[in-house]
Every structure is written in C-alpha cells, then in structure tokens.
Design a protein around this motif. Structure first.
Motif, PDB file in Angstrom:
ATOM      1  N   VAL A  85      43.095   7.464  77.969  1.00  0.00           N
ATOM      2  CA  VAL A  85      42.694   8.924  77.294  1.00  0.00           C
ATOM      3  C   VAL A  85      43.751   9.384  76.436  1.00  0.00           C
ATOM      4  O   VAL A  85      43.716  10.242  75.654  1.00  0.00           O
ATOM      5  CB  VAL A  85      42.519   9.788  78.724  1.00  0.00           C
ATOM      6  CG1 VAL A  85      42.367  11.328  78.466  1.00  0.00           C
ATOM      7  CG2 VAL A  85      41.215   9.481  79.320  1.00  0.00           C
ATOM      8  N   ARG A  86      45.145   9.344  77.083  1.00  0.00           N
ATOM      9  CA  ARG A  86      46.140   9.988  76.342  1.00  0.00           C
ATOM     10  C   ARG A  86      46.468   9.496  74.702  1.00  0.00           C
ATOM     11  O   ARG A  86      46.747  10.354  74.170  1.00  0.00           O
ATOM     12  CB  ARG A  86      47.416   9.964  76.933  1.00  0.00           C
ATOM     13  CG  ARG A  86      48.016  10.665  77.981  1.00  0.00           C
ATOM     14  CD  ARG A  86      49.267  10.585  78.660  1.00  0.00           C
ATOM     15  NE  ARG A  86      49.673   9.197  79.395  1.00  0.00           N
ATOM     16  CZ  ARG A  86      50.234   8.239  78.571  1.00  0.00           C
ATOM     17  NH1 ARG A  86      50.846   8.305  77.493  1.00  0.00           N
ATOM     18  NH2 ARG A  86      50.316   6.936  79.232  1.00  0.00           N
ATOM     19  N   LYS A 108      34.454  10.080  84.983  1.00  0.00           N
ATOM     20  CA  LYS A 108      35.167  10.992  85.299  1.00  0.00           C
ATOM     21  C   LYS A 108      36.402  11.230  84.500  1.00  0.00           C
ATOM     22  O   LYS A 108      36.646  12.076  83.718  1.00  0.00           O
ATOM     23  CB  LYS A 108      35.488  11.632  86.711  1.00  0.00           C
ATOM     24  CG  LYS A 108      35.972  12.843  87.051  1.00  0.00           C
ATOM     25  CD  LYS A 108      36.238  13.232  88.429  1.00  0.00           C
ATOM     26  CE  LYS A 108      37.492  12.289  89.072  1.00  0.00           C
ATOM     27  NZ  LYS A 108      38.497  12.258  89.444  1.00  0.00           N
ATOM     28  N   ASP A 109      37.256  10.367  84.797  1.00  0.00           N
ATOM     29  CA  ASP A 109      38.458  10.099  83.958  1.00  0.00           C
ATOM     30  C   ASP A 109      38.434   9.980  82.219  1.00  0.00           C
ATOM     31  O   ASP A 109      38.899  10.517  81.527  1.00  0.00           O
ATOM     32  CB  ASP A 109      39.288   9.107  84.365  1.00  0.00           C
ATOM     33  CG  ASP A 109      39.838   9.265  85.716  1.00  0.00           C
ATOM     34  OD1 ASP A 109      39.954  10.383  86.205  1.00  0.00           O
ATOM     35  OD2 ASP A 109      40.298   8.204  86.469  1.00  0.00           O
ATOM     36  N   LEU A 110      37.539   9.018  81.856  1.00  0.00           N
ATOM     37  CA  LEU A 110      37.210   8.903  80.559  1.00  0.00           C
ATOM     38  C   LEU A 110      36.497  10.340  79.729  1.00  0.00           C
ATOM     39  O   LEU A 110      36.615  10.473  78.556  1.00  0.00           O
ATOM     40  CB  LEU A 110      36.341   7.973  80.251  1.00  0.00           C
ATOM     41  CG  LEU A 110      36.771   6.374  80.514  1.00  0.00           C
ATOM     42  CD1 LEU A 110      35.931   5.394  80.319  1.00  0.00           C
ATOM     43  CD2 LEU A 110      38.091   6.320  79.611  1.00  0.00           C
ATOM     44  N   ASP A 111      35.981  10.875  80.764  1.00  0.00           N
ATOM     45  CA  ASP A 111      35.354  12.172  80.323  1.00  0.00           C
ATOM     46  C   ASP A 111      36.218  13.239  79.892  1.00  0.00           C
ATOM     47  O   ASP A 111      36.033  14.253  78.992  1.00  0.00           O
ATOM     48  CB  ASP A 111      34.216  12.748  81.205  1.00  0.00           C
ATOM     49  CG  ASP A 111      32.868  12.402  81.170  1.00  0.00           C
ATOM     50  OD1 ASP A 111      32.674  11.686  80.342  1.00  0.00           O
ATOM     51  OD2 ASP A 111      32.257  12.814  82.212  1.00  0.00           O
ATOM     52  N   THR A 112      37.521  12.960  80.186  1.00  0.00           N
ATOM     53  CA  THR A 112      38.703  14.043  79.730  1.00  0.00           C
ATOM     54  C   THR A 112      39.126  13.793  78.428  1.00  0.00           C
ATOM     55  O   THR A 112      39.834  14.350  77.933  1.00  0.00           O
ATOM     56  CB  THR A 112      39.703  13.927  80.836  1.00  0.00           C
ATOM     57  OG1 THR A 112      40.297  12.590  80.804  1.00  0.00           O
ATOM     58  CG2 THR A 112      39.293  14.574  82.248  1.00  0.00           C
ATOM     59  N   THR A 114      39.344  13.563  74.573  1.00  0.00           N
ATOM     60  CA  THR A 114      38.760  14.663  73.498  1.00  0.00           C
ATOM     61  C   THR A 114      37.889  13.954  72.578  1.00  0.00           C
ATOM     62  O   THR A 114      36.962  14.852  72.189  1.00  0.00           O
ATOM     63  CB  THR A 114      40.083  15.459  72.978  1.00  0.00           C
ATOM     64  OG1 THR A 114      40.993  14.558  72.434  1.00  0.00           O
ATOM     65  CG2 THR A 114      40.767  16.270  73.917  1.00  0.00           C
ATOM     66  N   GLN A 115      38.058  12.735  72.109  1.00  0.00           N
ATOM     67  CA  GLN A 115      37.244  12.166  71.188  1.00  0.00           C
ATOM     68  C   GLN A 115      36.628  11.128  71.671  1.00  0.00           C
ATOM     69  O   GLN A 115      37.203   9.950  72.034  1.00  0.00           O
ATOM     70  CB  GLN A 115      38.077  11.843  70.049  1.00  0.00           C
ATOM     71  CG  GLN A 115      38.760  13.015  69.206  1.00  0.00           C
ATOM     72  CD  GLN A 115      39.615  12.438  67.976  1.00  0.00           C
ATOM     73  OE1 GLN A 115      39.636  11.345  67.671  1.00  0.00           O
ATOM     74  NE2 GLN A 115      40.266  13.489  67.378  1.00  0.00           N
TER      75      GLN A 115
END
Length: 174
Positions: A85-86, A108-112, A114-115
C-alpha cells in the motif's frame, strides 16, 4: 513461501537479478550487519530498507511487481500489505499486481491504496465457470486424442475434472 520476509527477499532477488547495479543496496546492508541481519528478527526491517532504496534508485526502470496468492502468506502478512500500500502510490515507475482470495482483512488493507484497480473473479463467477468448463473440454479432447480414449473414458475424465474444478483453473491444470 508463507511469510512476508520470504516474499520481500524474493522480490529483492528478482530486481537485483534483472538490474545488477541495484546490488549496491544489498551490499550496503550486508556490510553493516552481515548475513544474520537477513535471517534474524530484524530481517523485515533490513529488507524493507533495501527494497525502499531499490525503488528510489534512479537506475530502476519501469517495474511491475507481482505477488500471487497473497492469502497464503501466514506470517508477516500485515507488514507485506502495508509495504504494498505504501509503495503503490509513492513510486510512479512501480506498479503492483497482487492476487489473493477475496478475504475481508486483505481487501480492507488493499482498499487503503490510493491508486488501484480491482478485478474480482468471484463477482464474475458465471463467466469464470464457463471458461473453466471450456478449458476442461479442450484439455480432455487433447488427452482423448493423444491417448486414444474411448468415449466412455473421455466422458469419465471430463466429468471428474469438471466436478473437482470448483470453478478454478488451477486444480484442472495441475
């Protein structure tokens, strides 16, 4: 392999293998801490620093990083998801492709990120099932010709594969 450290170690290895000039990032950490640094409880920290250094390196060309079966990572999954994600939006020359079962915690984690673009095969279950059926028929036809199956044997093999496929290619292919 079922842990985040191994996944990260593999990504670093493949990046350095394809772009040997990136070895300097590994060498710097190795010179500071030796081999144990890559195998002890601090391995994630050392490897993620190396990985970040590689992603920031101007020599790194446009790169696509792929992790298949993320859900099979049983240790360090949270750290790996955070890294994906970062870095997914921080480095414009790097793209991630991640496959996983549609588990709520991973989603849920991957939904954060931005792209992102998400493709859910579970949402297209009918189309996927039809594709698997076609694949089974094609493969069984090839086996039947090559091994000179009778119609009964061909039908039995097709029934067996179709029944056990559960809408996925992997089991049939194996």
């Amino acid at each position: 392999i079922d842990h985040g450290v191994a996944v990260l170690r593999g990504l670093i290895y493949l990046l350095v293998d394809q772009q040997p000039s990136l070895i300097s990032h590994v060498q710097k950490q190795y010179d500071a801490g030796g081999n144990p640094l890559f195998r002890n409880q601090n391995a994630w920290v050392a490897l993620s620093e190396i990985f970040t250094g590689i992603l920031e390196d101007r020599c790194l060309p446009r790169t696509c990083l792929i992790i298949d079966a993320l859900d099979e990572c049983t240790r360090g999954l949270d750290l790996l998801l955070d890294l994906v994600v970062r870095t997914s939006s921080a480095y414009s020359n790097v793209k991630w492709i991640v496959s996983s079962r549609n588990w709520p915690s991973i989603k849920k984690d991957l939904d954060t990120a931005t792209q992102k673009v998400r493709l859910s095969l579970e949402l297209n279950e009918e189309s996927l099932s039809a594709a698997v059926t076609t694949y089974v028929q094609f493969k069984v036809e090839g086996l039947a010709k090559r091994n000179k199956y009778s119609n009964d044997t061909r039908d039995a093999v097709e029934r067996y594969l179709s029944t056990n496929a559960h809408g996925t290619f992997l089991w049939v292919a194996l």
